[in-house]
Each structure stands twice: as C-alpha cells, then as structure tokens.
Write a protein that holds these residues in place. Structure first.
Motif, PDB file in Angstrom:
ATOM      1  N   HIS A  83      34.748  41.084  47.834  1.00 61.13           N
ATOM      2  CA  HIS A  83      34.488  40.365  46.583  1.00 61.13           C
ATOM      3  C   HIS A  83      33.191  39.595  46.776  1.00 61.13           C
ATOM      4  N   TYR A  86      28.990  35.240  42.671  1.00 63.51           N
ATOM      5  CA  TYR A  86      28.613  35.257  41.253  1.00 63.51           C
ATOM      6  C   TYR A  86      27.417  34.338  41.015  1.00 63.51           C
ATOM      7  N   PRO A  87      26.450  34.813  40.235  1.00 61.60           N
ATOM      8  CA  PRO A  87      26.374  36.121  39.590  1.00 61.60           C
ATOM      9  C   PRO A  87      26.031  37.218  40.594  1.00 61.60           C
ATOM     10  N   HIS A 234      26.472  44.034  46.161  1.00 63.36           N
ATOM     11  CA  HIS A 234      27.267  43.959  44.927  1.00 63.36           C
ATOM     12  C   HIS A 234      27.416  45.367  44.376  1.00 63.36           C
ATOM     13  N   GLU A 249      30.452  39.400  35.431  1.00 60.37           N
ATOM     14  CA  GLU A 249      31.666  39.047  36.157  1.00 60.37           C
ATOM     15  C   GLU A 249      32.763  40.048  35.815  1.00 60.37           C
ATOM     16  N   ASP A 253      30.913  45.208  39.106  1.00 59.61           N
ATOM     17  CA  ASP A 253      29.785  44.487  39.699  1.00 59.61           C
ATOM     18  C   ASP A 253      30.210  43.589  40.860  1.00 59.61           C
ATOM     19  N   MET A 254      31.410  43.028  40.765  1.00 60.15           N
ATOM     20  CA  MET A 254      31.843  42.006  41.724  1.00 60.15           C
ATOM     21  C   MET A 254      32.521  42.583  42.967  1.00 60.15           C
TER      22      MET A 254
END
Length: 272
Positions: A83, A86-87, A234, A249, A253-254
């Motif tokens: 994980h 962010y961003p 990412h 988010e 992407d995460m």
C-alpha cells in the motif's frame, strides 16, 4: 502473498538488512523480509542490497499479466502487496519509501521534486561509513530529491544508459546499497495507456532488466549475501481514451507489488 504492507516500511527494512539501526520516527520494517533474509542468507560476507525501482507498476497489472512475470518469479522467494503513500505520485512515494516517514513528515505532499531535508536511508548509510549509489534518468524524482548526500549519483539521459551503468557498477562491487530507477513503463503508460502495446513492451523490458541484475549479482557478488528487490512506487489506471494516469486514491493507483530475491554468496558457513 502477504497483504497490506506499507511502502514506508521499506526504509527500515533496508537499514536492518544492512545492520543499521533505523530512526525512531520511521515506520517499522517488513518483518517478513527480515525473517526470510535471516533464513535464506547463510553466507559469511558483508551484505549487499540492490533496489530496482520501475515506475507505476500496480498489483492489478501483475495479476492480469502474471505470465509475463514468470521468469522473475522463478528468481524470487517473496512477493508482497504494498500500500503506497498518498497521493500516489512518484516523488511522494519515493520520498516515503526511502525515508520511512509519511508525506507530511518528509515534506513532499504533491508532485514536486525538492531536495529532502530529512534523514533518508542514504544518510544513515553515510553515517555508518557504508557506500550508496543512485542511478537514474535526469530530471526524474530519484535523481533530484535525494541530492546533497555524500554518496555517488549516476544520472543519464536514457534508461538504457542507466541500466548499462548499473550492471557495470555491480561488476565493480563497491556499494553496500544500489538504487536503480526506470521510468519507461510510466512514460509509455501515460501516452498509450497502461495496457497499450508500447507500455506492455516497457513492462517486459523492466522484467528483463531485473533478470539481468539478478544474473550479474550472482556472477560478481560471490562474496556477499545479497538482497535484490523489484520495488515500484505506485500503480496506475486508464484515465480516458487510451491514456493512463495515477494520483487518485483508488486501489489501481494505491496498490503495487514488491518482489524480493535472496541471493547467497559462495562464502558459505562450514559445517563441523
């Protein structure tokens, strides 16, 4: 596959693999990596760590095109769902990966590339008189945000030049930590979509480069137990038409995937 490991745990993991005490403010290490290194690496020499950082490879891409990763998986013992920060944009994520701090703590909270003013993995190596090198294409995040440390930087215009230099430096065997960045998949993904032919060709080249690094380490780091990681920053998603993007988010992407290979030296412990 292990799930929900955080990208910020990478910094402490690297330091502990090199017998360096992480900073108290860092996220704790990936214990799974440390446990496997302890179990798998039996040689007597000093350890070497190589982090290969291809850009923008999400775990969904691995799951959908797992066959393309088959040769890579034959050379790794551990894969982890990661994980990211962010961003999910490159300087934020690599800032977190190599400091062990949140974006708010290390100071890069959006897409910009200032030189980090906090301690990084590289600073800890310098303090312990260990040698580190960054190899990256010019203008990209890794070539900028970690500048100013007493370490070696090899910055070139093209991915091909970076890769050639990285293989040459493995052969010279002088660094405790090497970091190589490749942004070719990210570049093609933005222009032709995450699953466009040119993007997937770049993905194949990233996998091929990992295999070359592995083989070169096996050949030239014979005196060193080594840890080789395939560690994207990412993921990415299709934005509109055929173009790709990242920064949202959302899981695409995460969530990314990191692979670890544990390569023994030939300097093995003798059994009595």
């Amino acid at each position: 596959m292990d799930h929900e490991h955080k990208i910020g745990q990478t910094a402490a993991t690297i330091l502990e693999l090199l017998d360096i005490t992480p900073g108290r403010d860092m996220e704790g290490p990936h214990e799974k990596v440390l446990d496997m290194a302890k179990r798998e690496l039996t040689g007597n020499g000093s350890r070497r760590v190589f982090f290969y950082n291809p850009d923008a490879i999400g775990i969904w891409l691995y799951r959908k095109y797992q066959g393309r990763f088959a040769e890579l998986e034959n050379r790794v013992q551990l894969r982890m769902k990661i994980h990211t920060a962010y961003p999910p944009v490159t300087p934020v994520c690599f800032g977190t990966m190599y400091t062990g701090l949140s974006p708010q703590e290390h100071g890069i909270v959006k897409y910009r590339k200032p030189v980090l003013q906090v301690d990084t993995v590289f600073d800890y190596l310098v303090k312990e008189k260990k040698k580190a090198a960054i190899i990256s294409t010019e203008g990209d995040s890794i070539s900028r945000i970690f500048l100013g440390r007493d370490m070696d930087y090899f910055i070139y215009p093209t991915v091909e030049e970076c890769n050639e230099k990285a293989l040459d430096l493995i052969e010279k065997d002088k660094y405790d930590l090497m970091v190589l960045y490749n942004g070719n998949y990210d570049y093609m993904m933005h222009r032709f979509g995450p699953e466009g032919n040119r993007a997937l060709e770049a993905l194949d080249k990233n996998i091929e480069m990992f295999l070359k690094i592995y083989d070169r380490i096996k050949e030239y780091w014979k005196k060193h137990p080594a840890i080789l990681a395939f560690a994207p920053d990412h993921g990415c998603h299709r934005k509109f038409m055929f173009m790709g993007s990242h920064g949202a988010e959302i899981p695409a992407d995460m969530e990314t995937i990191h692979f670890y290979s544990f390569i023994n030296s030939t300097d093995q412990c003798m059994e009595l």
